[in-house]
Motif scaffolding. Structure first.
Motif, PDB file in Angstrom:
ATOM      1  N   SER A 168       0.818  -1.217   0.000  1.00  0.00           N
ATOM      2  CA  SER A 168       0.000   0.000   0.000  1.00  0.00           C
ATOM      3  C   SER A 168       0.851   1.266   0.000  1.00  0.00           C
ATOM      4  CB  SER A 168      -0.958   0.007   1.196  1.00  0.00           C
ATOM      5  OG  SER A 168      -0.241   0.164   2.396  1.00  0.00           O
ATOM      6  N   ILE A 169       2.085   1.190   0.511  1.00  0.00           N
ATOM      7  CA  ILE A 169       2.990   2.352   0.451  1.00  0.00           C
ATOM      8  C   ILE A 169       3.373   2.618  -0.994  1.00  0.00           C
ATOM      9  CG2 ILE A 169       5.277   3.218   1.107  1.00  0.00           C
ATOM     10  CD1 ILE A 169       4.961   1.638   3.730  1.00  0.00           C
ATOM     11  N   GLY A 170       3.510   1.530  -1.758  1.00  0.00           N
ATOM     12  CA  GLY A 170       3.793   1.657  -3.187  1.00  0.00           C
ATOM     13  C   GLY A 170       5.267   1.838  -3.488  1.00  0.00           C
ATOM     14  N   GLY A 171       5.561   2.016  -4.759  1.00  0.00           N
ATOM     15  CA  GLY A 171       6.929   2.265  -5.219  1.00  0.00           C
ATOM     16  C   GLY A 171       7.897   1.169  -4.827  1.00  0.00           C
ATOM     17  N   ALA A 172       9.054   1.604  -4.348  1.00  0.00           N
ATOM     18  CA  ALA A 172      10.114   0.660  -3.997  1.00  0.00           C
ATOM     19  C   ALA A 172       9.723  -0.220  -2.820  1.00  0.00           C
ATOM     20  CB  ALA A 172      11.399   1.415  -3.688  1.00  0.00           C
ATOM     21  N   ALA A 173       8.837   0.265  -1.943  1.00  0.00           N
ATOM     22  CA  ALA A 173       8.391  -0.549  -0.801  1.00  0.00           C
ATOM     23  C   ALA A 173       7.640  -1.786  -1.272  1.00  0.00           C
ATOM     24  CB  ALA A 173       7.532   0.283   0.140  1.00  0.00           C
ATOM     25  N   SER A 174       6.956  -1.667  -2.401  1.00  0.00           N
ATOM     26  CA  SER A 174       6.224  -2.825  -2.955  1.00  0.00           C
ATOM     27  C   SER A 174       7.182  -3.936  -3.351  1.00  0.00           C
ATOM     28  CB  SER A 174       5.406  -2.407  -4.178  1.00  0.00           C
ATOM     29  OG  SER A 174       4.428  -1.473  -3.806  1.00  0.00           O
ATOM     30  N   ALA A 175       8.341  -3.570  -3.852  1.00  0.00           N
ATOM     31  CA  ALA A 175       9.337  -4.572  -4.229  1.00  0.00           C
ATOM     32  C   ALA A 175       9.838  -5.316  -2.996  1.00  0.00           C
ATOM     33  CB  ALA A 175      10.501  -3.908  -4.959  1.00  0.00           C
ATOM     34  N   VAL A 176       9.949  -4.606  -1.873  1.00  0.00           N
ATOM     35  CA  VAL A 176      10.361  -5.241  -0.625  1.00  0.00           C
ATOM     36  C   VAL A 176       9.312  -6.251  -0.186  1.00  0.00           C
ATOM     37  CG1 VAL A 176      10.890  -4.838   1.816  1.00  0.00           C
ATOM     38  CG2 VAL A 176      11.735  -3.257   0.079  1.00  0.00           C
ATOM     39  N   ALA A 177       8.042  -5.945  -0.426  1.00  0.00           N
ATOM     40  CA  ALA A 177       6.947  -6.839  -0.028  1.00  0.00           C
ATOM     41  C   ALA A 177       7.062  -8.207  -0.682  1.00  0.00           C
ATOM     42  CB  ALA A 177       5.601  -6.197  -0.366  1.00  0.00           C
ATOM     43  N   ALA A 178       7.705  -8.277  -1.833  1.00  0.00           N
ATOM     44  CA  ALA A 178       7.830  -9.551  -2.546  1.00  0.00           C
ATOM     45  C   ALA A 178       9.063 -10.342  -2.125  1.00  0.00           C
ATOM     46  CB  ALA A 178       7.882  -9.283  -4.049  1.00  0.00           C
ATOM     47  N   SER A 179       9.799  -9.856  -1.125  1.00  0.00           N
ATOM     48  CA  SER A 179      11.015 -10.540  -0.693  1.00  0.00           C
ATOM     49  C   SER A 179      10.699 -11.915  -0.116  1.00  0.00           C
ATOM     50  CB  SER A 179      11.729  -9.701   0.381  1.00  0.00           C
ATOM     51  OG  SER A 179      12.714 -10.458   1.024  1.00  0.00           O
ATOM     52  N   PRO A 180      11.434 -12.947  -0.504  1.00  0.00           N
ATOM     53  CA  PRO A 180      11.230 -14.285   0.056  1.00  0.00           C
ATOM     54  C   PRO A 180      11.369 -14.316   1.575  1.00  0.00           C
ATOM     55  CG  PRO A 180      12.725 -14.380  -1.823  1.00  0.00           C
ATOM     56  CD  PRO A 180      12.485 -12.926  -1.522  1.00  0.00           C
ATOM     57  N   MET A 181      12.194 -13.421   2.123  1.00  0.00           N
ATOM     58  CA  MET A 181      12.384 -13.348   3.572  1.00  0.00           C
ATOM     59  C   MET A 181      11.075 -13.014   4.275  1.00  0.00           C
ATOM     60  SD  MET A 181      14.716 -13.387   6.011  1.00  0.00           S
ATOM     61  CE  MET A 181      14.950 -12.793   7.667  1.00  0.00           C
ATOM     62  N   LEU A 182      10.255 -12.146   3.659  1.00  0.00           N
ATOM     63  CA  LEU A 182       8.982 -11.774   4.254  1.00  0.00           C
ATOM     64  C   LEU A 182       7.947 -12.869   4.058  1.00  0.00           C
ATOM     65  CD1 LEU A 182      10.353  -8.960   4.260  1.00  0.00           C
ATOM     66  CD2 LEU A 182       8.111  -8.016   3.772  1.00  0.00           C
ATOM     67  N   LEU A 183       7.963 -13.459   2.890  1.00  0.00           N
ATOM     68  CA  LEU A 183       6.948 -14.460   2.576  1.00  0.00           C
ATOM     69  C   LEU A 183       7.146 -15.748   3.360  1.00  0.00           C
ATOM     70  CD1 LEU A 183       6.864 -13.903  -1.292  1.00  0.00           C
ATOM     71  CD2 LEU A 183       5.293 -12.970   0.422  1.00  0.00           C
ATOM     72  N   ALA A 184       8.378 -16.008   3.812  1.00  0.00           N
ATOM     73  CA  ALA A 184       8.674 -17.279   4.474  1.00  0.00           C
ATOM     74  C   ALA A 184       8.296 -17.279   5.949  1.00  0.00           C
ATOM     75  CB  ALA A 184      10.154 -17.608   4.325  1.00  0.00           C
ATOM     76  N   GLY A 185       8.202 -16.114   6.580  1.00  0.00           N
ATOM     77  CA  GLY A 185       7.963 -16.064   8.017  1.00  0.00           C
ATOM     78  C   GLY A 185       6.501 -15.897   8.375  1.00  0.00           C
ATOM     79  N   ALA A 186       6.097 -16.471   9.513  1.00  0.00           N
ATOM     80  CA  ALA A 186       4.733 -16.294   9.992  1.00  0.00           C
ATOM     81  C   ALA A 186       4.561 -14.891  10.566  1.00  0.00           C
ATOM     82  CB  ALA A 186       4.417 -17.343  11.048  1.00  0.00           C
ATOM     83  N   THR A 187       5.482 -14.485  11.411  1.00  0.00           N
ATOM     84  CA  THR A 187       5.480 -13.141  11.984  1.00  0.00           C
ATOM     85  C   THR A 187       6.807 -12.487  11.656  1.00  0.00           C
ATOM     86  OG1 THR A 187       4.102 -13.906  13.807  1.00  0.00           O
ATOM     87  CG2 THR A 187       5.227 -11.814  14.105  1.00  0.00           C
ATOM     88  N   VAL A 188       6.745 -11.275  11.158  1.00  0.00           N
ATOM     89  CA  VAL A 188       7.967 -10.588  10.749  1.00  0.00           C
ATOM     90  C   VAL A 188       7.948  -9.139  11.214  1.00  0.00           C
ATOM     91  CG1 VAL A 188       8.355 -12.002   8.694  1.00  0.00           C
ATOM     92  CG2 VAL A 188       6.984  -9.933   8.509  1.00  0.00           C
TER      93      VAL A 188
END
Length: 201
Positions: A168-188
């Motif tokens: 929702s922040i958009g831009g470069a922050a959206s690219a961070v949202a797709a990081s495998p590190m974020l997707l792999a954890g239950a709580t981050v």
């Protein structure tokens, strides 16, 4: 006469102070002894570690002050920007296994047992600025600026929540949202500090 002139001219040259030699020390990181070094004459040295740590690093296998170890794990940050982080210690291997968010004890380790290890996601300044800006504006629920002088902004929650907030922040922050590190954890937790983004899970 000529030698006196040479001596006189040499006395006019500014005195060059000898460069201080680095202090070599050993730290146990990820179960291995790692050689590190630091400048014992650096300004602000006493602010970075306690008297207790100074005493105990003279004995035993680990002879590096904790701030030297934390610097080696986060070389892109300044000492001020490292303030939110502490060293995660594993008792079984008696070594530092990474860094986490939290308050430090007298040895730079996390005061409370940590369940997370932080890793750098990227060094995209635009993403860090976007997250910090969202924290300053209160634009996204759950994104907050840390009041410790580090300039860090943090968002924590389930990986789904954090991913949605970053998108929702958009831009470069959206690219961070797709990081495998974020997707792999239950709580981050995602930390934006010094133009770098860390994910802790």
């Amino acid at each position: 006469m000529r030698s006196l002139l040479i001596l006189f001219l040499l006395s006019l040259l500014p005195q060059i102070a000898p460069a201080s030699q680095p202090v070599l020390c050993t730290a146990r990181i990820q179960g291995k002894d790692v050689a590190l070094g630091y400048d014992k004459d650096e300004e602000g040295l006493n602010r970075n570690f306690s008297r207790r740590e100074i005493f105990f690093t003279k004995w035993g296998r680990d002879t590096c002050p904790s701030y030297v170890v934390l610097r080696s794990l986060t070389p892109e940050l300044t000492d001020e920007q490292r303030q939110p982080f502490c060293l995660r210690h594993d008792k079984d291997s008696d070594s530092i296994i990474g860094h986490d968010l939290g308050t430090r004890d007298a040895y730079g380790r996390c005061e409370k047992p940590a369940g997370a290890i932080c890793q750098r996601v990227n060094r995209t300044t635009d993403a860090a600025v976007a997250i910090s800006g969202a924290a300053a504006r209160g634009a996204i629920k759950g994104v907050q600026a840390l009041p410790d002088g580090s300039g860090a902004a943090i968002i924590s929650g389930s990986s789904g929540y954090v991913t949605t907030a970053l998108t929702s922040i958009g831009g470069a922050a959206s690219a961070v949202a797709a990081s495998p590190m974020l997707l792999a954890g239950a709580t981050v937790s995602v930390v934006a500090v010094g133009g770098t983004i860390y994910a802790c899970r």
